[in-house]
Design a protein around this motif. Sequence first.
Motif, PDB file in Angstrom:
ATOM      1  N   PRO A   1      22.830  -6.456 -17.932  1.00 30.40           N
ATOM      2  CA  PRO A   1      23.206  -7.000 -16.610  1.00 30.40           C
ATOM      3  C   PRO A   1      24.189  -6.092 -15.869  1.00 30.40           C
ATOM      4  N   SER A   2      24.072  -6.106 -14.546  1.00 30.43           N
ATOM      5  CA  SER A   2      24.976  -5.328 -13.706  1.00 30.43           C
ATOM      6  C   SER A   2      25.176  -6.065 -12.387  1.00 30.43           C
ATOM      7  N   ARG A   3      26.198  -5.664 -11.651  1.00 31.31           N
ATOM      8  CA  ARG A   3      26.476  -6.246 -10.329  1.00 31.31           C
ATOM      9  C   ARG A   3      26.616  -5.125  -9.308  1.00 31.31           C
ATOM     10  N   THR A   4      26.025  -5.327  -8.133  1.00 36.61           N
ATOM     11  CA  THR A   4      26.169  -4.363  -7.040  1.00 36.61           C
ATOM     12  C   THR A   4      27.403  -4.734  -6.223  1.00 36.61           C
ATOM     13  N   VAL A   5      28.262  -3.743  -5.968  1.00 36.21           N
ATOM     14  CA  VAL A   5      29.525  -3.978  -5.239  1.00 36.21           C
ATOM     15  C   VAL A   5      29.709  -2.886  -4.209  1.00 36.21           C
ATOM     16  N   ARG A   6      30.641  -3.141  -3.277  1.00 38.22           N
ATOM     17  CA  ARG A   6      30.978  -2.126  -2.275  1.00 38.22           C
ATOM     18  C   ARG A   6      32.485  -1.913  -2.143  1.00 38.22           C
TER      19      ARG A   6
ATOM     20  N   SER B   1      19.979  -0.339 -25.830  1.00 43.65           N
ATOM     21  CA  SER B   1      20.441  -0.958 -24.588  1.00 43.65           C
ATOM     22  C   SER B   1      19.733  -0.303 -23.411  1.00 43.65           C
ATOM     23  N   VAL B   2      18.994  -1.106 -22.647  1.00 43.75           N
ATOM     24  CA  VAL B   2      18.340  -0.612 -21.430  1.00 43.75           C
ATOM     25  C   VAL B   2      19.303  -0.863 -20.276  1.00 43.75           C
ATOM     26  N   LEU B   3      19.921   0.195 -19.784  1.00 42.64           N
ATOM     27  CA  LEU B   3      20.999   0.034 -18.815  1.00 42.64           C
ATOM     28  C   LEU B   3      20.527  -0.012 -17.371  1.00 42.64           C
ATOM     29  N   HIS B   4      19.422   0.607 -17.072  1.00 44.37           N
ATOM     30  CA  HIS B   4      18.939   0.582 -15.689  1.00 44.37           C
ATOM     31  C   HIS B   4      17.417   0.708 -15.697  1.00 44.37           C
ATOM     32  N   ALA B   5      16.782   0.051 -14.746  1.00 47.88           N
ATOM     33  CA  ALA B   5      15.320   0.113 -14.636  1.00 47.88           C
ATOM     34  C   ALA B   5      14.921   0.111 -13.172  1.00 47.88           C
ATOM     35  N   THR B   6      13.888   0.867 -12.866  1.00 52.73           N
ATOM     36  CA  THR B   6      13.299   0.888 -11.531  1.00 52.73           C
ATOM     37  C   THR B   6      11.807   0.626 -11.671  1.00 52.73           C
TER      38      THR B   6
ATOM     39  N   THR C   1      13.032  -7.099 -11.411  1.00 50.68           N
ATOM     40  CA  THR C   1      12.764  -6.143 -12.483  1.00 50.68           C
ATOM     41  C   THR C   1      13.087  -6.740 -13.839  1.00 50.68           C
ATOM     42  N   ALA C   2      14.253  -7.393 -13.927  1.00 54.29           N
ATOM     43  CA  ALA C   2      14.655  -7.998 -15.204  1.00 54.29           C
ATOM     44  C   ALA C   2      13.672  -9.082 -15.625  1.00 54.29           C
ATOM     45  N   GLU C   3      13.157  -9.844 -14.660  1.00 55.32           N
ATOM     46  CA  GLU C   3      12.207 -10.904 -14.984  1.00 55.32           C
ATOM     47  C   GLU C   3      10.894 -10.321 -15.502  1.00 55.32           C
ATOM     48  N   LEU C   4      10.410  -9.248 -14.843  1.00 51.88           N
ATOM     49  CA  LEU C   4       9.154  -8.636 -15.279  1.00 51.88           C
ATOM     50  C   LEU C   4       9.312  -7.996 -16.656  1.00 51.88           C
ATOM     51  N   LEU C   5      10.405  -7.281 -16.868  1.00 55.35           N
ATOM     52  CA  LEU C   5      10.646  -6.678 -18.181  1.00 55.35           C
ATOM     53  C   LEU C   5      10.750  -7.744 -19.258  1.00 55.35           C
TER      54      LEU C   5
ATOM     55  N   GLY D   1       0.821  -1.192   0.000  1.00 57.60           N
ATOM     56  CA  GLY D   1       0.000   0.000   0.000  1.00 57.60           C
ATOM     57  C   GLY D   1       0.859   1.248   0.000  1.00 57.60           C
ATOM     58  N   GLY D   2       0.232   2.413   0.172  1.00 64.97           N
ATOM     59  CA  GLY D   2       0.977   3.662   0.214  1.00 64.97           C
ATOM     60  C   GLY D   2       1.791   3.868  -1.043  1.00 64.97           C
ATOM     61  N   ASP D   3       3.102   4.011  -0.867  1.00 64.41           N
ATOM     62  CA  ASP D   3       3.995   4.212  -2.007  1.00 64.41           C
ATOM     63  C   ASP D   3       4.343   2.910  -2.707  1.00 64.41           C
ATOM     64  N   GLY D   4       3.887   1.782  -2.170  1.00 68.79           N
ATOM     65  CA  GLY D   4       4.123   0.503  -2.832  1.00 68.79           C
ATOM     66  C   GLY D   4       5.469  -0.093  -2.500  1.00 68.79           C
ATOM     67  N   LEU D   5       5.876  -1.083  -3.300  1.00 67.00           N
ATOM     68  CA  LEU D   5       7.152  -1.770  -3.086  1.00 67.00           C
ATOM     69  C   LEU D   5       7.991  -1.681  -4.354  1.00 67.00           C
ATOM     70  N   THR D   6       9.292  -1.611  -4.161  1.00 64.26           N
ATOM     71  CA  THR D   6      10.224  -1.508  -5.283  1.00 64.26           C
ATOM     72  C   THR D   6      10.868  -2.865  -5.528  1.00 64.26           C
ATOM     73  N   LEU D   7      10.842  -3.329  -6.765  1.00 70.81           N
ATOM     74  CA  LEU D   7      11.434  -4.610  -7.108  1.00 70.81           C
ATOM     75  C   LEU D   7      12.953  -4.497  -7.141  1.00 70.81           C
ATOM     76  N   ASP D   8      13.629  -5.614  -6.777  1.00 65.92           N
ATOM     77  CA  ASP D   8      15.081  -5.608  -6.952  1.00 65.92           C
ATOM     78  C   ASP D   8      15.409  -5.831  -8.423  1.00 65.92           C
TER      79      ASP D   8
END
Length: 915
Positions: free
Chosen positions: A707-712, A891-896, A694-698, A683-690
């Motif tokens: 594709p990308s990788r999250t690093v620190r 090329s779709v580089l990022h999606a939210t 996101t890639a699966e839904l698209l 509800g409210g603002d909803g939920l954000t997919l990881d």
Amino acid sequence: MDGPDQPAETPAGYPVAWEADVVLRDGTTMHLRPLRPEDADAIQRFQEAQSERSAYFRFFAPVRRLTERELTRLTHVDQHDRVALVAVRPGADEEGRPREDVLGVARYDKVSPAEAEVAFNIADAMQGKGLGSVLLEHVAAAARERGVLRFTADVLPQNSSMLAVFRDAGYAVSQHLDDGVVTVAFDLDPTERSRAVMADREHRAEARSMQALLTARRVLLVGPGPSGPAPAPEHHLAQRVVDAAVADPGDTELTVLGAPRPVPDAPGVTAAESWDEVGDVDLALLAVPPSEVSRAVGRLAERGARGVVVLAAGYAETGPDGLARQRDLVRSAHAAGMRVVGPASFGLLTTTPGARLHASLAERAPRAGVVGMFCQSAPAAVTLTRTLERRGLGVSALLSAGHRADVSGNDLMQYWQDDPATAVVCLYLESIGNPRKFSRIARRLAAVKPVVVVVAGRSGQVVPPGHAVRATRAPRRLLDEMLRQSGVIRAENTHQLMDVAQVLAHQPLPTGGRVGILASSAALAALVAEAAAAAGLVVAASSDFLPPDATDEQIAQVTDALYAPGACDVVVAVDVPVVVPRTGAVARAVAEAAARTGRTTVASMLGLSGLPDELAATGPDGTPVRIPAFSTPEDAVTALGKVVTYARWRTEDRGAHVRPDGVDARRARRLVEGRLASSTSAGGDGLTLDQDETAELLGCYGLRLWPSRTVRTAEEAVAAADALGWPVALKTASAALRHRTDLGGVRLDIADPAELRADVERMRQVAREVLGDAEPAMEVQSMAPVGVPCVIRSGEDPLFGPKVSFGLAGDATDLLDDVAYGIPPLTDVDVAAMVRTVRAAPRLFGYGGAPAADIDALEDVLARVSVMADDLPELASLELYPVVVGSTGVSVLHATVRLRSAAQRADAPRRALPA
């Protein structure tokens, strides 16, 4: 107040959202709702009233009366695996006590998680009125909501009407005969054809319901009872109706019940002392307090009324209690088969010779003409009627919807599409309750007749008191785009509405945009040419000006040259003498040439306005032609420019709805529902997919996320680059910096581990300074081919439904709002227009010697996003940023993606009146 169709307390699990009022093929209304256990007696009466043939078709046996066991099984459903809907109308028992009568039943029983067996039973008296088709739409919508994807049904071969309901619904139906029974099966996903079938049936039903109102002959005015020394407001309303009927009786019979008294002795006007003296009624005008309306509606149902016009106020504009009264009024009227105009309506009138109807507060009806006029508030109707009279512009009909509790501009557009008396449709809208349906109907109507619209407040986001409209978060420009897609002519104000209507009602549609100018001076000609260019017109070489002392021969010579074959497409004639008095020679010459050639012409001549006799002539076929005259040349050119734009839209290819291949909407639906079901924060603002979700839904819509990788850490970044492939890009995961190359939030073309480690450290430093984050998350991504970065967004608006936007990426684009909008479903032409209408579009087409981008691939991505937005009302927001368009490929580089539990759209895939 609880109406007859609403239980005092809604039982747990009762799907209230499935309740709906519908319009049938004959234009009458009916209420549909889920079946309840307490309906057992009504179901038994329904079955006992059925003919032997109908009973046999439903149960394959001549069932006259249901056993208690059968009745319990049929009326006790869980509204999930076993669902039943009933069509009901108010009735009365033998002693006159009110009750509900069931006139149709639709039900399904699941036979597997995704398949159900469906069955219908329609009262003999209702067969052939389209009730079965409406019930199929509603039970199918309920089934899709419960996860059912396919219906099957066993039908006797002799039951041709039920077989026709399935066959004509627009689904891909398969059927086979086995042991004397026809088994029918079809998938429930709406198809292009099923949507078209629904829209066509909706059009015919709503047009028929409006026809019943606008062709009414027996009209009843119900006024208030006696009042004290100061007459109530309703007395003044009733008195105005009677005065208008005496002054302009039309071709109707008006019966007056209640005040005012005495009723004048006038042709077509009679008085009734009580309801017992009132005979059959086609249309009723109610000028009574809200507390007396329910009783009047009940009495009208007994006399066959098809509609009520509520003149008095005191409803939704007064607050929650008034809104409840308004809803009770509409529910009672719909249950009795009637439409409601108002409350706070100015009334309605028609001008068809021999069938004139004056059921309004207007002192005088406008003259007969070809303009269908719709407005909402009574003050707007007063302004419009006075303006029509002043300009001499005639109408075919005028209707004021007041608070628009039921009848709206959508209903009138449905009627006017096929009305031979109406050639131009004009709408003054103070609010738009269902933009998606408005757009769909207007687009269909504008293809055959011009539609001119004024929206109060320009943005369409101003909601007057009394109007029940969903809130909107859409940008103001979205309304403009909706009207443009629909082929609607947008007027800025009432003055311009009338300007455009004058041209459309009395001049042929232009064949092009080359304008020939005839002016009484060189200075005027230059000013008109500038105005024409601003309106998107091209000044023709045949344009000329007349000297102040031009003779009749000179006027004729210049006029003939201007109207010569092929000289121009439209003409603007401006005659403003400075010293020499106007003789009328220019007006006569222009009027005769326009009538002779059929060329679209407008004029601005000193002392002339509206549709003057000086600018009238007769065409070769004897048809009278009038040239509209405007107070200023700029008004004339502006109106002409809007008409030329519309005429161009009429002739252009408007394309076909985009249908990209490789779309798996069912899988997308399962993913979305599963993710929302597993979340506690939908509800409210909803939920954000990881990113994986996101890639699966698209992917369900054929969109590949780069594709990308999250690093620190630097070592994690190097490992990610090794896995993805060098060279790579490094980006901060922070939304504030991820697209900001200028602030160090993005590093590109990193070719080796040493460079990557250094860039990681620099990005960490930026994050500490800008964000105060010493351990920022970063993303590593393989470098995409070089191209033009773009951004594509979509979202679900409570009022407009799905919306899609496109622009080139960058701060300048965002700051300058260089964005194109579209409202799905989009056609291929709509998609192409979105790409080309942004001001920065030349960058995609080889600006400055750069290689041209792959426009086909970009349009394919935009089309897929539009289909996705249309399919998934739970898609609260989607952002593809950046979308890099190379010389070959995208090329779709990022999606939210953000999901949110969605309410039912206003224009759902089933026919229903506003809730």
